[in-house]
Design a protein around this motif. Structure first.
Motif, PDB file in Angstrom:
ATOM      1  N   VAL A 127       0.840  -1.196   0.000  1.00 62.93           N
ATOM      2  CA  VAL A 127       0.000   0.000   0.000  1.00 62.93           C
ATOM      3  C   VAL A 127       0.880   1.252   0.000  1.00 62.93           C
ATOM      4  O   VAL A 127       0.642   2.195  -0.774  1.00 62.93           O
ATOM      5  CB  VAL A 127      -0.978  -0.004   1.200  1.00 62.93           C
ATOM      6  CG1 VAL A 127      -1.725   1.326   1.298  1.00 62.93           C
ATOM      7  CG2 VAL A 127      -1.966  -1.162   1.078  1.00 62.93           C
ATOM      8  N   ALA A 128       1.916   1.267   0.821  1.00 61.89           N
ATOM      9  CA  ALA A 128       2.822   2.429   0.866  1.00 61.89           C
ATOM     10  C   ALA A 128       3.545   2.616  -0.465  1.00 61.89           C
ATOM     11  O   ALA A 128       3.707   3.753  -0.937  1.00 61.89           O
ATOM     12  CB  ALA A 128       3.825   2.270   2.005  1.00 61.89           C
ATOM     13  N   LEU A 129       3.988   1.527  -1.067  1.00 58.95           N
ATOM     14  CA  LEU A 129       4.668   1.621  -2.360  1.00 58.95           C
ATOM     15  C   LEU A 129       3.738   2.216  -3.405  1.00 58.95           C
ATOM     16  O   LEU A 129       4.108   3.150  -4.118  1.00 58.95           O
ATOM     17  CB  LEU A 129       5.169   0.250  -2.809  1.00 58.95           C
ATOM     18  CG  LEU A 129       5.722   0.174  -4.232  1.00 58.95           C
ATOM     19  CD1 LEU A 129       6.906   1.123  -4.417  1.00 58.95           C
ATOM     20  CD2 LEU A 129       6.112  -1.250  -4.574  1.00 58.95           C
ATOM     21  N   TRP A 130       2.515   1.676  -3.512  1.00 61.27           N
ATOM     22  CA  TRP A 130       1.596   2.174  -4.541  1.00 61.27           C
ATOM     23  C   TRP A 130       1.237   3.630  -4.284  1.00 61.27           C
ATOM     24  O   TRP A 130       1.152   4.416  -5.222  1.00 61.27           O
ATOM     25  CB  TRP A 130       0.364   1.292  -4.646  1.00 61.27           C
ATOM     26  CG  TRP A 130       0.713  -0.143  -4.901  1.00 61.27           C
ATOM     27  CD1 TRP A 130       0.130  -1.248  -4.341  1.00 61.27           C
ATOM     28  CD2 TRP A 130       1.743  -0.660  -5.767  1.00 61.27           C
ATOM     29  NE1 TRP A 130       0.742  -2.393  -4.791  1.00 61.27           N
ATOM     30  CE2 TRP A 130       1.735  -2.060  -5.660  1.00 61.27           C
ATOM     31  CE3 TRP A 130       2.698  -0.072  -6.601  1.00 61.27           C
ATOM     32  CZ2 TRP A 130       2.612  -2.879  -6.367  1.00 61.27           C
ATOM     33  CZ3 TRP A 130       3.588  -0.877  -7.303  1.00 61.27           C
ATOM     34  CH2 TRP A 130       3.529  -2.260  -7.185  1.00 61.27           C
ATOM     35  N   ARG A 131       1.059   4.012  -3.025  1.00 61.57           N
ATOM     36  CA  ARG A 131       0.788   5.424  -2.724  1.00 61.57           C
ATOM     37  C   ARG A 131       1.965   6.302  -3.168  1.00 61.57           C
ATOM     38  O   ARG A 131       1.762   7.379  -3.727  1.00 61.57           O
ATOM     39  CB  ARG A 131       0.527   5.626  -1.237  1.00 61.57           C
ATOM     40  CG  ARG A 131      -0.847   5.166  -0.786  1.00 61.57           C
ATOM     41  CD  ARG A 131      -1.054   5.529   0.700  1.00 61.57           C
ATOM     42  NE  ARG A 131      -2.245   4.997   1.267  1.00 61.57           N
ATOM     43  CZ  ARG A 131      -3.447   5.559   1.209  1.00 61.57           C
ATOM     44  NH1 ARG A 131      -3.614   6.678   0.538  1.00 61.57           N
ATOM     45  NH2 ARG A 131      -4.484   4.986   1.781  1.00 61.57           N
ATOM     46  N   SER A 132       3.189   5.829  -2.942  1.00 66.67           N
ATOM     47  CA  SER A 132       4.363   6.617  -3.325  1.00 66.67           C
ATOM     48  C   SER A 132       4.488   6.751  -4.838  1.00 66.67           C
ATOM     49  O   SER A 132       5.149   7.668  -5.325  1.00 66.67           O
ATOM     50  CB  SER A 132       5.642   6.015  -2.736  1.00 66.67           C
ATOM     51  OG  SER A 132       6.061   4.875  -3.452  1.00 66.67           O
ATOM     52  N   LEU A 133       3.854   5.847  -5.567  1.00 66.19           N
ATOM     53  CA  LEU A 133       3.860   5.913  -7.036  1.00 66.19           C
ATOM     54  C   LEU A 133       2.610   6.602  -7.583  1.00 66.19           C
ATOM     55  O   LEU A 133       2.324   6.531  -8.775  1.00 66.19           O
ATOM     56  CB  LEU A 133       4.001   4.504  -7.623  1.00 66.19           C
ATOM     57  CG  LEU A 133       5.373   3.862  -7.415  1.00 66.19           C
ATOM     58  CD1 LEU A 133       5.383   2.421  -7.936  1.00 66.19           C
ATOM     59  CD2 LEU A 133       6.477   4.672  -8.089  1.00 66.19           C
ATOM     60  N   GLY A 134       1.865   7.272  -6.706  1.00 62.66           N
ATOM     61  CA  GLY A 134       0.749   8.095  -7.155  1.00 62.66           C
ATOM     62  C   GLY A 134      -0.623   7.450  -7.091  1.00 62.66           C
ATOM     63  O   GLY A 134      -1.605   8.061  -7.517  1.00 62.66           O
ATOM     64  N   PHE A 135      -0.719   6.251  -6.567  1.00 60.32           N
ATOM     65  CA  PHE A 135      -2.027   5.595  -6.449  1.00 60.32           C
ATOM     66  C   PHE A 135      -2.760   6.119  -5.221  1.00 60.32           C
ATOM     67  O   PHE A 135      -2.140   6.509  -4.233  1.00 60.32           O
ATOM     68  CB  PHE A 135      -1.866   4.074  -6.319  1.00 60.32           C
ATOM     69  CG  PHE A 135      -1.507   3.395  -7.602  1.00 60.32           C
ATOM     70  CD1 PHE A 135      -2.474   2.808  -8.398  1.00 60.32           C
ATOM     71  CD2 PHE A 135      -0.188   3.343  -8.016  1.00 60.32           C
ATOM     72  CE1 PHE A 135      -2.134   2.184  -9.586  1.00 60.32           C
ATOM     73  CE2 PHE A 135       0.166   2.720  -9.200  1.00 60.32           C
ATOM     74  CZ  PHE A 135      -0.811   2.134  -9.985  1.00 60.32           C
ATOM     75  N   GLU A 136      -4.074   6.109  -5.296  1.00 65.46           N
ATOM     76  CA  GLU A 136      -4.903   6.442  -4.153  1.00 65.46           C
ATOM     77  C   GLU A 136      -5.882   5.302  -3.908  1.00 65.46           C
ATOM     78  O   GLU A 136      -6.216   4.553  -4.834  1.00 65.46           O
ATOM     79  CB  GLU A 136      -5.646   7.752  -4.379  1.00 65.46           C
ATOM     80  CG  GLU A 136      -6.623   7.713  -5.546  1.00 65.46           C
ATOM     81  CD  GLU A 136      -7.342   9.037  -5.753  1.00 65.46           C
ATOM     82  OE1 GLU A 136      -8.078   9.460  -4.836  1.00 65.46           O
ATOM     83  OE2 GLU A 136      -7.171   9.623  -6.833  1.00 65.46           O
ATOM     84  N   VAL A 137      -6.310   5.178  -2.683  1.00 59.88           N
ATOM     85  CA  VAL A 137      -7.335   4.192  -2.348  1.00 59.88           C
ATOM     86  C   VAL A 137      -8.678   4.822  -2.681  1.00 59.88           C
ATOM     87  O   VAL A 137      -9.059   5.834  -2.092  1.00 59.88           O
ATOM     88  CB  VAL A 137      -7.271   3.793  -0.855  1.00 59.88           C
ATOM     89  CG1 VAL A 137      -8.431   2.870  -0.496  1.00 59.88           C
ATOM     90  CG2 VAL A 137      -5.934   3.127  -0.536  1.00 59.88           C
ATOM     91  N   LEU A 138      -9.377   4.226  -3.658  1.00 51.55           N
ATOM     92  CA  LEU A 138     -10.697   4.729  -4.027  1.00 51.55           C
ATOM     93  C   LEU A 138     -11.759   4.236  -3.062  1.00 51.55           C
ATOM     94  O   LEU A 138     -12.710   4.943  -2.752  1.00 51.55           O
ATOM     95  CB  LEU A 138     -11.081   4.261  -5.431  1.00 51.55           C
ATOM     96  CG  LEU A 138     -10.334   4.851  -6.595  1.00 51.55           C
ATOM     97  CD1 LEU A 138     -10.888   4.313  -7.901  1.00 51.55           C
ATOM     98  CD2 LEU A 138     -10.418   6.367  -6.583  1.00 51.55           C
ATOM     99  N   ALA A 139     -11.605   2.996  -2.646  1.00 51.87           N
ATOM    100  CA  ALA A 139     -12.583   2.387  -1.749  1.00 51.87           C
ATOM    101  C   ALA A 139     -11.928   1.195  -1.069  1.00 51.87           C
ATOM    102  O   ALA A 139     -10.930   0.657  -1.561  1.00 51.87           O
ATOM    103  CB  ALA A 139     -13.816   1.930  -2.530  1.00 51.87           C
TER     104      ALA A 139
END
Length: 162
Positions: A127-139
């Motif tokens: 989750v931290a990696l994907w957030r650092s690459l610009g992803f957001e949790v939609l739901a």
């Protein structure tokens, strides 16, 4: 870190860590007892899908990713991907390198966005990696994943535009 298209000859290097990760039941929504044949079919999607491996200077497979359209038809402009890093090589930037590669591939292929359908919320490193690459949790689907040690936990849908 070199990343190249995976070949059938890479499967003997991928299967041991893929099997270990899936059978642990902590991060993947696959059946924990998936057969090797079924796992190979799912990990090597046909076109327009693609599978890659990250390797070290000696050619050792450190991790792998598969990428494909998230849906078909009028929703095929959204990409998706799955990642496996050999736990013996964790913490060396393999996941980040694969993630960056997949995003570049999706942009080059004309996708408008990337969506991950099932990121287990307790997989905090991912989750931290994907957030650092610009992803957001939609739901987050509450109790969408049955973790073997933590019980029912949330399953994130993560997204980023390209």
């Amino acid at each position: 870190m070199p990343i190249r298209d995976a070949t059938p000859g890479d499967w003997p290097a991928i299967w041991p860590f893929l099997h270990r990760i899936v059978s642990a039941g902590e991060t993947y929504t696959w059946d924990r007892d998936v057969s090797e044949e079924r796992a190979r079919e799912m990990w090597f999607p046909g076109p327009p899908g693609r599978t890659v491996v990250a390797v070290d200077a000696d050619g050792t497979v450190l991790g792998s990713a598969k990428m494909n359209p998230n849906h078909m038809g009028p929703a095929s402009h959204i990409a998706s991907a799955s990642f496996m890093v050999d736990p013996g090589h964790a913490g060396r930037g393999v996941g980040r390198a694969l993630g960056e590669h997949v995003l570049e591939w999706a942009r080059a292929e004309g996708y408008r966005a990337m969506q991950f359908n099932a990121v287990v919320e307790t997989n905090t490193r991912a989750v931290a990696l994907w957030r650092s690459l610009g992803f957001e949790v939609l739901a987050t689907l509450p109790e969408g994943f049955e973790h073997p040690g933590k019980g029912y936990v949330g399953l994130h849908i993560m997204y980023r535009s390209l």
